[in-house]
Design a protein around this motif. Sequence first.
Motif, mmCIF file in Angstrom:
data_model
loop_
_atom_site.group_PDB
_atom_site.id
_atom_site.type_symbol
_atom_site.label_atom_id
_atom_site.label_comp_id
_atom_site.label_asym_id
_atom_site.label_seq_id
_atom_site.Cartn_x
_atom_site.Cartn_y
_atom_site.Cartn_z
ATOM 1 N N VAL A 199 0.836 -1.199 0.000
ATOM 2 C CA VAL A 199 0.000 0.000 0.000
ATOM 3 C C VAL A 199 0.874 1.253 0.000
ATOM 4 N N GLU A 200 1.904 1.269 0.843
ATOM 5 C CA GLU A 200 2.798 2.426 0.895
ATOM 6 C C GLU A 200 3.467 2.688 -0.452
ATOM 7 N N ARG A 201 3.870 1.623 -1.114
ATOM 8 C CA ARG A 201 4.570 1.779 -2.386
ATOM 9 C C ARG A 201 3.681 2.354 -3.480
ATOM 10 N N HIS A 202 2.430 1.963 -3.508
ATOM 11 C CA HIS A 202 1.612 2.229 -4.689
ATOM 12 C C HIS A 202 0.443 3.185 -4.477
ATOM 13 N N ALA A 203 0.108 3.510 -3.230
ATOM 14 C CA ALA A 203 -1.095 4.301 -2.979
ATOM 15 C C ALA A 203 -1.013 5.697 -3.589
ATOM 16 N N GLY A 204 0.123 6.365 -3.461
ATOM 17 C CA GLY A 204 0.212 7.739 -3.953
ATOM 18 C C GLY A 204 0.001 7.836 -5.451
ATOM 19 N N ARG A 205 0.698 7.000 -6.197
ATOM 20 C CA ARG A 205 0.575 7.008 -7.656
ATOM 21 C C ARG A 205 -0.829 6.599 -8.084
ATOM 22 N N ALA A 206 -1.370 5.551 -7.434
ATOM 23 C CA ALA A 206 -2.704 5.082 -7.800
ATOM 24 C C ALA A 206 -3.760 6.130 -7.492
ATOM 25 N N GLN B 218 -9.483 2.567 -1.888
ATOM 26 C CA GLN B 218 -9.661 1.601 -0.811
ATOM 27 C C GLN B 218 -10.253 0.298 -1.342
ATOM 28 N N GLU B 219 -11.228 0.415 -2.241
ATOM 29 C CA GLU B 219 -11.842 -0.781 -2.824
ATOM 30 C C GLU B 219 -10.833 -1.575 -3.638
ATOM 31 N N ALA B 220 -9.964 -0.878 -4.386
ATOM 32 C CA ALA B 220 -8.957 -1.565 -5.187
ATOM 33 C C ALA B 220 -7.983 -2.336 -4.299
ATOM 34 N N PHE B 221 -7.563 -1.722 -3.196
ATOM 35 C CA PHE B 221 -6.647 -2.422 -2.294
ATOM 36 C C PHE B 221 -7.356 -3.559 -1.553
ATOM 37 N N LEU B 222 -8.638 -3.390 -1.266
ATOM 38 C CA LEU B 222 -9.392 -4.484 -0.658
ATOM 39 C C LEU B 222 -9.441 -5.677 -1.606
ATOM 40 N N ARG B 223 -9.611 -5.388 -2.894
ATOM 41 C CA ARG B 223 -9.605 -6.479 -3.878
ATOM 42 C C ARG B 223 -8.229 -7.125 -3.970
#
Length: 205
Positions: free
Chosen positions: A32-39, A58-63
Amino acid sequence: MGDGIGALDGEGDDLLMRRAGTGDGVAFGLLVERHAGRARAIAIRVTGNAADADELLQEAFLRAWRKAPTWHANDESATTARFSTWLIRVLVNLCIDRKRRVTPLPLEVAGDPRDETPGADRRIAERETAARVTAAIDRLPPRQREALLLCHFEARSNEEAASMLGINVGALEALLVRARRKLRAMLEPERGDLLRGQEAWGDER
């Protein structure tokens, strides 16, 4: 938890996803830390709404968390691009689905009170054109849409976008050519300054 993240910091995304699949929340937190900002930046550009972007992220990371137990990379030399490509694809599709349900054009244009300030007609026309362009992008085939979003909305180089999509640069450029051709065909009857500016998307980087 900080020590755990430090120990895993040099690991590839594939290994982190496999660890997350065993219930390792520290490994997933690092993803999450690596990719959240760009996403999140991509989601905001697609939806035009920070609140929607945050919800869909949040939904994308839940998936991703649900996908982790069955995650399999193509080989053992996993790269960041493989997970990020999957995540972006899921997120962009969620954003597009949300935009289709919201149908913003009537609310933005028809529902606004008349603006009598100088240049108001031009601003309304530009807003209508932008909405039509966004709707046209939504109708592109998925791979063409993903290539366009990465290269235009996220300002990725052709090399970076090709890596994230798991294709070579030539294949990416072919996707962009087809995407621009389809956009011109859909928008030609009302083509204006904005669309002419978008032709620059195809410039070589």
